[in-house]
Structure formats: C-alpha cells, structure tokens
Write a protein that holds these residues in place. Structure first.
Motif, PDB file in Angstrom:
ATOM      1  N   ILE A 119       0.830  -1.204   0.000  1.00  0.00           N
ATOM      2  CA  ILE A 119       0.000   0.000   0.000  1.00  0.00           C
ATOM      3  C   ILE A 119       0.864   1.254   0.000  1.00  0.00           C
ATOM      4  CG2 ILE A 119      -1.616   1.325   1.450  1.00  0.00           C
ATOM      5  CD1 ILE A 119      -2.963  -1.424   2.066  1.00  0.00           C
ATOM      6  N   GLU A 120       2.046   1.170   0.583  1.00  0.00           N
ATOM      7  CA  GLU A 120       2.962   2.320   0.572  1.00  0.00           C
ATOM      8  C   GLU A 120       3.316   2.744  -0.846  1.00  0.00           C
ATOM      9  OE1 GLU A 120       6.346   1.232   2.909  1.00  0.00           O
ATOM     10  OE2 GLU A 120       5.226   1.319   4.796  1.00  0.00           O
ATOM     11  N   GLU A 121       3.158   1.849  -1.818  1.00  0.00           N
ATOM     12  CA  GLU A 121       3.463   2.163  -3.219  1.00  0.00           C
ATOM     13  C   GLU A 121       2.324   2.919  -3.904  1.00  0.00           C
ATOM     14  OE1 GLU A 121       6.484   1.520  -4.553  1.00  0.00           O
ATOM     15  OE2 GLU A 121       6.994   0.829  -2.528  1.00  0.00           O
ATOM     16  N   LEU A 122       1.170   3.010  -3.247  1.00  0.00           N
ATOM     17  CA  LEU A 122       0.027   3.721  -3.822  1.00  0.00           C
ATOM     18  C   LEU A 122       0.134   5.208  -3.520  1.00  0.00           C
ATOM     19  CD1 LEU A 122      -2.890   1.345  -2.718  1.00  0.00           C
ATOM     20  CD2 LEU A 122      -1.623   1.321  -4.880  1.00  0.00           C
ATOM     21  N   ASP A 123      -0.461   6.009  -4.401  1.00  0.00           N
ATOM     22  CA  ASP A 123      -0.528   7.429  -4.061  1.00  0.00           C
ATOM     23  C   ASP A 123      -1.743   7.647  -3.142  1.00  0.00           C
ATOM     24  OD1 ASP A 123      -2.912   7.829  -5.643  1.00  0.00           O
ATOM     25  OD2 ASP A 123      -1.672   8.206  -7.417  1.00  0.00           O
ATOM     26  N   GLU A 124      -1.876   8.846  -2.600  1.00  0.00           N
ATOM     27  CA  GLU A 124      -2.926   9.118  -1.612  1.00  0.00           C
ATOM     28  C   GLU A 124      -4.324   8.904  -2.197  1.00  0.00           C
ATOM     29  OE1 GLU A 124      -4.818   9.466   1.694  1.00  0.00           O
ATOM     30  OE2 GLU A 124      -2.637   9.408   1.652  1.00  0.00           O
ATOM     31  N   GLU A 126      -5.204   6.801  -4.639  1.00  0.00           N
ATOM     32  CA  GLU A 126      -5.438   5.350  -4.763  1.00  0.00           C
ATOM     33  C   GLU A 126      -5.721   4.734  -3.398  1.00  0.00           C
ATOM     34  OE1 GLU A 126      -2.607   4.169  -8.561  1.00  0.00           O
ATOM     35  OE2 GLU A 126      -1.673   4.574  -6.605  1.00  0.00           O
ATOM     36  N   TRP A 127      -4.962   5.145  -2.382  1.00  0.00           N
ATOM     37  CA  TRP A 127      -5.162   4.602  -1.041  1.00  0.00           C
ATOM     38  C   TRP A 127      -6.534   5.014  -0.508  1.00  0.00           C
ATOM     39  CZ3 TRP A 127      -5.359   1.142   2.179  1.00  0.00           C
ATOM     40  CH2 TRP A 127      -5.288   1.292   3.566  1.00  0.00           C
ATOM     41  N   ALA A 128      -6.949   6.243  -0.772  1.00  0.00           N
ATOM     42  CA  ALA A 128      -8.278   6.693  -0.337  1.00  0.00           C
ATOM     43  C   ALA A 128      -9.373   5.865  -1.015  1.00  0.00           C
ATOM     44  CB  ALA A 128      -8.462   8.179  -0.641  1.00  0.00           C
ATOM     45  N   ALA A 129      -9.210   5.595  -2.311  1.00  0.00           N
ATOM     46  CA  ALA A 129     -10.200   4.775  -3.034  1.00  0.00           C
ATOM     47  C   ALA A 129     -10.243   3.357  -2.470  1.00  0.00           C
ATOM     48  CB  ALA A 129      -9.867   4.745  -4.529  1.00  0.00           C
ATOM     49  N   LEU A 130      -9.084   2.820  -2.151  1.00  0.00           N
ATOM     50  CA  LEU A 130      -9.024   1.468  -1.589  1.00  0.00           C
ATOM     51  C   LEU A 130      -9.652   1.424  -0.195  1.00  0.00           C
ATOM     52  CD1 LEU A 130      -8.116  -1.366  -2.258  1.00  0.00           C
ATOM     53  CD2 LEU A 130      -5.867  -0.800  -1.348  1.00  0.00           C
ATOM     54  N   ARG A 131      -9.359   2.413   0.632  1.00  0.00           N
ATOM     55  CA  ARG A 131      -9.990   2.480   1.966  1.00  0.00           C
ATOM     56  C   ARG A 131     -11.499   2.526   1.831  1.00  0.00           C
ATOM     57  NH1 ARG A 131      -6.085   6.404   3.380  1.00  0.00           N
ATOM     58  NH2 ARG A 131      -7.644   7.992   2.951  1.00  0.00           N
ATOM     59  N   GLU A 132     -11.973   3.288   0.873  1.00  0.00           N
ATOM     60  CA  GLU A 132     -13.416   3.417   0.646  1.00  0.00           C
ATOM     61  C   GLU A 132     -14.017   2.100   0.141  1.00  0.00           C
ATOM     62  OE1 GLU A 132     -16.591   6.590  -0.124  1.00  0.00           O
ATOM     63  OE2 GLU A 132     -14.580   6.866   0.619  1.00  0.00           O
ATOM     64  N   ALA A 133     -13.272   1.369  -0.687  1.00  0.00           N
ATOM     65  CA  ALA A 133     -13.774   0.117  -1.270  1.00  0.00           C
ATOM     66  C   ALA A 133     -13.688  -1.063  -0.294  1.00  0.00           C
ATOM     67  CB  ALA A 133     -12.980  -0.216  -2.541  1.00  0.00           C
ATOM     68  N   ALA A 134     -12.854  -0.971   0.719  1.00  0.00           N
ATOM     69  CA  ALA A 134     -12.628  -2.114   1.617  1.00  0.00           C
ATOM     70  C   ALA A 134     -13.925  -2.666   2.220  1.00  0.00           C
ATOM     71  CB  ALA A 134     -11.615  -1.747   2.699  1.00  0.00           C
ATOM     72  N   PRO A 135     -14.814  -1.842   2.772  1.00  0.00           N
ATOM     73  CA  PRO A 135     -16.047  -2.405   3.324  1.00  0.00           C
ATOM     74  C   PRO A 135     -16.939  -3.066   2.264  1.00  0.00           C
ATOM     75  CG  PRO A 135     -15.728  -0.155   4.106  1.00  0.00           C
ATOM     76  CD  PRO A 135     -14.701  -0.415   3.049  1.00  0.00           C
ATOM     77  N   VAL A 136     -16.911  -2.540   1.056  1.00  0.00           N
ATOM     78  CA  VAL A 136     -17.707  -3.119  -0.024  1.00  0.00           C
ATOM     79  C   VAL A 136     -17.146  -4.487  -0.427  1.00  0.00           C
ATOM     80  CG1 VAL A 136     -18.577  -2.788  -2.373  1.00  0.00           C
ATOM     81  CG2 VAL A 136     -18.369  -0.827  -0.836  1.00  0.00           C
ATOM     82  N   LEU A 137     -15.820  -4.586  -0.528  1.00  0.00           N
ATOM     83  CA  LEU A 137     -15.195  -5.871  -0.833  1.00  0.00           C
ATOM     84  C   LEU A 137     -15.500  -6.889   0.268  1.00  0.00           C
ATOM     85  CD1 LEU A 137     -11.759  -4.650  -2.193  1.00  0.00           C
ATOM     86  CD2 LEU A 137     -13.590  -5.764  -3.499  1.00  0.00           C
ATOM     87  N   HIS A 138     -15.454  -6.435   1.513  1.00  0.00           N
ATOM     88  CA  HIS A 138     -15.786  -7.315   2.644  1.00  0.00           C
ATOM     89  C   HIS A 138     -17.226  -7.821   2.518  1.00  0.00           C
ATOM     90  CE1 HIS A 138     -15.267  -8.884   6.697  1.00  0.00           C
ATOM     91  NE2 HIS A 138     -16.481  -8.449   6.946  1.00  0.00           N
TER      92      HIS A 138
END
Length: 143
Positions: A119-124, A126-138
């Motif tokens: 995740i450190e390789e992502l820009d802010e 991308e990381w924000a989009a992933l944080r937002e998508a995490a509950p949906v993926l779950h």
C-alpha cells in the motif's frame, strides 16, 4: 445493471485483481501444510467462536462429511478441540486451541505487514479509493 460493457470489464478486472491478490496473500501463510479448506475452517472458528460441525459445514459451504474430515485433520494437529454442547448432550462444539490462535495471529500479522508495504506504493488518491472500497469488498466476500 450489468448491461454496460464498461461494467462487464470492471467486473472482470475486479475478479482478476481479487484472485491474484488472494493468491499472493495465501502464499504468505505461516503453515503451508494446511489446505485452504482447513485454514478457512480455522478462520471461521476464530472469528465466530465455537460451533457444531454442522454449523461450521454450512458456514464453509461444504458437505458435513467433508467437514468431519477437516475437523479430524485439525484435531490431529491440535488446532481444534471438541467440547460438550451446553444444551444438547448429543452434539459437540468445535473450538480452536491456543496453538491455532497463535498460528492465525502470526499469519494475520505477516499478511497485514506485507499488504501495508504494498500500500505504501500507492498514491494518496489510490489509497483513499481502496480504503473506501474495503467495506464493499468485505460485503461481497460474505454475500
């Protein structure tokens, strides 16, 4: 909802990404001698607590005879134990052992550290989009 070709492509990209990431995470496991079914059963018991073999089979989407074999293999490795059911003497509850809890915690820590490094390789953004998508993926994983 899936009439748009862009949606179909997004579903395909999501599927491939989730599968590849899942495969890479699986290879980081602490104990490579356990099957995916055995690891999944242990994870379910860890998250949900002790349950009957039948309940575990339903949660894992396997037939009861398959779950009986999985439980027996996990028992041989001292990763689960059978306990008396508090309300039905004919039933047993399957519970994880301290050894299983330690193994699962070590595995989670190792996988989380690996994923955090990626995740450190992502820009802010991308990381924000992933944080937002995490509950949906779950949610998708548990439908």
């Amino acid at each position: 909802m899936m009439d748009d070709p862009n949606d179909a492509e997004a579903v395909n990209t999501l599927r491939m990404g989730v599968l590849r990431l899942s495969r890479r995470l699986r290879h980081l496991g602490v104990d490579h001698t356990l099957s995916l079914a055995e690891l999944s059963a242990l994870g379910t018991l860890s998250r949900c607590g002790a349950m009957t073999p039948g309940e575990l089979a339903r949660k894992e989407h396997v037939q009861p005879p398959s779950m009986t074999r999985i439980i027996a293999l996990l028992q041989e490795r001292d990763l689960v134990r059978l306990e008396p059911h508090p309300e039905d003497r004919r039933q047993k509850l399957v519970a994880t052992t301290d050894q299983a809890a330690a193994m699962l915690e070590s595995s989670r820590h190792q996988r989380n550290a690996w994923l955090a490094k990626l995740i450190e390789e992502l820009d802010e953004e991308e990381w924000a989009a992933l944080r937002e998508a995490a509950p949906v993926l779950h949610k998708l994983a548990h439908l």
